[in-house]
Motif scaffolding. Structure first.
Motif, short mmCIF file in Angstrom:
data_model
loop_
_atom_site.label_atom_id
_atom_site.label_comp_id
_atom_site.label_asym_id
_atom_site.label_seq_id
_atom_site.Cartn_x
_atom_site.Cartn_y
_atom_site.Cartn_z
N ALA A 189 16.66 -43.48 36.06
CA ALA A 189 15.70 -42.47 35.64
C ALA A 189 14.29 -43.04 35.58
CB ALA A 189 16.09 -41.92 34.27
N VAL A 190 14.15 -44.20 34.97
CA VAL A 190 12.82 -44.82 34.84
C VAL A 190 12.26 -45.20 36.21
CG1 VAL A 190 11.57 -46.80 33.91
CG2 VAL A 190 13.24 -45.60 32.49
N SER A 191 13.12 -45.77 37.07
CA SER A 191 12.66 -46.15 38.41
C SER A 191 12.16 -44.94 39.19
CB SER A 191 13.80 -46.84 39.18
OG SER A 191 14.15 -48.06 38.56
N ALA A 192 12.89 -43.83 39.10
CA ALA A 192 12.46 -42.62 39.81
C ALA A 192 11.14 -42.11 39.26
CB ALA A 192 13.54 -41.55 39.70
N ALA A 193 11.01 -42.06 37.94
CA ALA A 193 9.80 -41.51 37.32
C ALA A 193 8.58 -42.33 37.66
CB ALA A 193 9.99 -41.43 35.80
N LEU A 194 8.68 -43.64 37.54
CA LEU A 194 7.52 -44.49 37.82
C LEU A 194 7.15 -44.47 39.30
CD1 LEU A 194 8.24 -47.56 35.50
CD2 LEU A 194 6.72 -45.62 35.09
N ARG A 195 8.16 -44.37 40.16
CA ARG A 195 7.87 -44.29 41.60
C ARG A 195 7.17 -42.97 41.93
NH1 ARG A 195 8.43 -48.22 45.67
NH2 ARG A 195 8.90 -47.24 47.66
N LEU A 196 7.59 -41.90 41.28
CA LEU A 196 6.93 -40.62 41.51
C LEU A 196 5.45 -40.68 41.14
CD1 LEU A 196 9.74 -38.27 40.18
CD2 LEU A 196 8.77 -38.17 42.49
N ARG A 197 5.16 -41.26 39.99
CA ARG A 197 3.75 -41.36 39.58
C ARG A 197 2.98 -42.30 40.51
NH1 ARG A 197 3.43 -36.80 37.28
NH2 ARG A 197 3.61 -36.66 35.00
N ALA A 249 20.90 -48.58 40.94
CA ALA A 249 20.19 -47.63 40.08
C ALA A 249 18.69 -47.63 40.39
CB ALA A 249 20.43 -47.95 38.61
N CYS A 250 18.11 -48.82 40.47
CA CYS A 250 16.67 -48.92 40.73
C CYS A 250 16.32 -48.42 42.13
CB CYS A 250 16.21 -50.36 40.57
SG CYS A 250 16.28 -50.99 38.89
N ASP A 251 17.06 -48.91 43.13
CA ASP A 251 16.72 -48.56 44.51
C ASP A 251 16.95 -47.08 44.80
OD1 ASP A 251 16.04 -51.16 44.90
OD2 ASP A 251 17.65 -51.65 46.30
N ALA A 252 18.06 -46.53 44.29
CA ALA A 252 18.34 -45.11 44.52
C ALA A 252 17.30 -44.23 43.83
CB ALA A 252 19.74 -44.75 44.05
N GLY A 253 16.91 -44.62 42.61
CA GLY A 253 15.87 -43.87 41.92
C GLY A 253 14.57 -43.85 42.70
N GLU A 254 14.18 -45.00 43.24
CA GLU A 254 12.94 -45.08 44.02
C GLU A 254 13.08 -44.32 45.35
OE1 GLU A 254 11.79 -49.16 44.36
OE2 GLU A 254 11.05 -49.21 42.29
N TYR A 255 14.26 -44.41 45.95
CA TYR A 255 14.48 -43.70 47.21
C TYR A 255 14.32 -42.19 47.00
CZ TYR A 255 16.79 -41.68 51.27
OH TYR A 255 17.07 -40.94 52.38
N VAL A 256 14.94 -41.66 45.95
CA VAL A 256 14.84 -40.21 45.70
C VAL A 256 13.41 -39.81 45.43
CG1 VAL A 256 15.42 -38.45 44.00
CG2 VAL A 256 17.23 -39.82 45.03
N LEU A 273 8.74 -36.96 47.63
CA LEU A 273 7.33 -37.04 48.03
C LEU A 273 7.15 -36.95 49.54
CD1 LEU A 273 6.25 -39.94 45.64
CD2 LEU A 273 5.59 -37.54 45.45
N GLY A 274 8.26 -36.94 50.28
CA GLY A 274 8.18 -36.86 51.74
C GLY A 274 7.87 -38.17 52.41
N ASN A 275 8.17 -39.29 51.74
CA ASN A 275 7.81 -40.61 52.28
C ASN A 275 8.97 -41.37 52.90
OD1 ASN A 275 5.20 -40.20 51.36
ND2 ASN A 275 5.58 -41.19 49.39
N THR A 276 10.15 -40.78 52.99
CA THR A 276 11.29 -41.49 53.57
C THR A 276 11.75 -40.79 54.85
OG1 THR A 276 12.85 -40.21 52.25
CG2 THR A 276 12.11 -42.31 51.34
N ILE A 277 12.33 -41.59 55.73
CA ILE A 277 12.80 -41.07 57.01
C ILE A 277 14.32 -41.17 57.10
CG2 ILE A 277 12.69 -41.33 59.51
CD1 ILE A 277 9.90 -42.57 59.13
#
Length: 423
Positions: A14-22, A297-304, A309-313
């Motif tokens: 959860a934290v990894s996803a949130a911080l990556r989004l910001r 957990a960290c990598d999947a959160g950042e991937y999502v 954000l439209g940044n993955t292929i």
């Protein structure tokens, strides 16, 4: 337009996803719903440094409260998500709030399996181990001279036994399977850890299960075992695996099978709902896979976050790694040994070190590095690049790892790199 993102779960994913989004520029509303009353924290040190009193609670937190405020992340602690209303795109909570979303990330984690009540699972000195609250309960009870029974010979059980033995408890560990680490490691790795625990005074019993806990009042005082023996107990810790927290998703009609089923982009069949971390089952090397690890957990959160954000292929393809610390031994694991058909051992360059290499269909799958950081780093590099080492050279301790010839393994997918590039 994605203006509102809700994350259910208060762990690493959860934290990894949130911080990556910001960090990626998302400026909309961002809510994290956590059932726990404290800020998100590290779980691995709970069974090691925290239980031994080496870490304070504040040191366990992933980020300070001020950072979430600065990032505009609404931390809704002590809040349970009761229902996902897909028609109205909102999450209903036990605080009588209805939180709208454009995208929803389920990072609900997993829960430990306990003993059935009929054999004593509900007694007050019988514990599972997963949360900070679990660790706080045990910290007050783990004292020298106490008799501890550990049920389960996986990594959590062995780590618990190591900490307790080091603190002066009398430790008995029972594993109902024929050997410790039966599901997760080769016999060679299990043999190494068995010898380590026996040397440290742990009464380690393999092929022996718990039949019944005998109580005096509300406390277990005796454990009757499946080999007709019995041991006195002051404390029992159960480490027999976890179950995915997929109930919220099931109730919403999302597909789940000991984990929330997703596609290669971590999406459920509802394209606005993702699942990541210990609760998610995703395709990996052609099989549905649930990975219980901080890395995933960290990598999947950042991937999502990147996907929203439209940044993955490409698809999410993890680069699995794990670790376990027991006594003065550091085990580092690179890769996933699922489906191995051959094991090779190599003496480490450091005295007492050993590496166990797993191969399947003549390709490298994983390595267990026991007090052998060089083998871990080289194995991780080979796996990340899709390379398989020459086994004859690898098994020769006189051949430096850097000099071991390798071949490209073309059927291995490159792993997701959270920094935005592919190896």
């Amino acid at each position: 337009m994605t203006e509102r993102i809700v994350i259910v779960g208060g762990g690493q994913a959860a934290v990894s996803a949130a911080l990556r989004l910001r960090a990626g520029g998302f400026g909309g509303s961002l809510d994290i719903l956590s059932e726990e009353p404290v800020l998100p924290y590290q779980r691995p040190p709970l069974s090691k440094a925290y239980l031994k009193g080496e870490f304070t609670e504040n040191r366990m937190y992933l980020r300070p409260d001020a950072l979430y405020r600065e990032q505009g992340i609404s931390m809704r602690l002590n809040t349970q998500a009761l229902m996902i209303d897909q028609i109205n795109s909102r999450v209903d909570t036990d605080k009588n709030t209805k939180i709208p979303y454009d995208k929803l990330i389920l990072a609900t984690g997993a829960r430990p399996r306990g003993l059935p009540d009929e054999i004593g699972g509900g007694l007050e000195n019988v514990h599972t181990f997963r949360t900070l609250a679990d660790a706080n309960l045990l910290r007050d009870k783990v004292r020298p001279g106490q008799r501890l029974l550990v049920v389960g010979g996986g990594y959590i059980g062995l780590e618990m036994a190591a900490v307790a033995a080091g603190l002066g408890l009398e430790v008995t560990l029972v594993e109902v399977q024929e050997r410790i680490l039966n599901r997760v490691a080769a016999p060679e790795t299990a043999d190494w850890f068995r010898a380590l625990h026996l040397k440290r005074g742990v009464d380690l019993r393999e092929g022996v299960g718990l039949r019944q806990l005998v109580s005096d009042g509300h406390r277990a005082v005796l454990a009757a075992l499946s080999d007709d023996s019995a041991v006195g107990v002051d404390l029992v810790v159960v480490g027999i695996g976890v179950s995915a927290n997929d109930g919220l998703a099931r109730a919403a009609g999302l597909a789940a099978q000991n984990g929330i089923l997703t596609d290669e982009h971590c999406r459920t069949f509802d394209p606005d709902i993702y699942a990541v971390g210990d609760c998610a089952v995703f395709p990996y090397r052609g099989e549905p896979t649930r990975l219980e690890s901080v890395q995933n957990a960290c990598d999947a959160g950042e991937y999502v976050a990147d996907h929203i954000l439209g940044n993955t292929i490409g698809p999410y393809v993890p680069d699995p790694w794990f670790w376990s610390d027991q006594y003065d031994v550091s085990l580092k694991i690179a890769g996933l040994n699922r489906g191995y058909d051959r094991v090779l051992t190599r003496i480490g360059e450091r005295e007492g070190g050993l590496s166990v290499w797993y191969f399947g269909q003549n390709r490298l799958l994983a390595v267990d590095a026991l007090n052998d950081p060089k083998s871990y780093m080289m194995g991780k590099r080979w796996l990340g690049q899709g390379l398989t080492p020459d086994t004859a050279a690898l098994s020769d301790p006189n051949t430096p790892l850097k000099a071991v010839p390798t071949l490209i393994t073309p059927d291995l997918q490159p792993s997701f790199n959270p920094r935005g590039t592919r190896p």
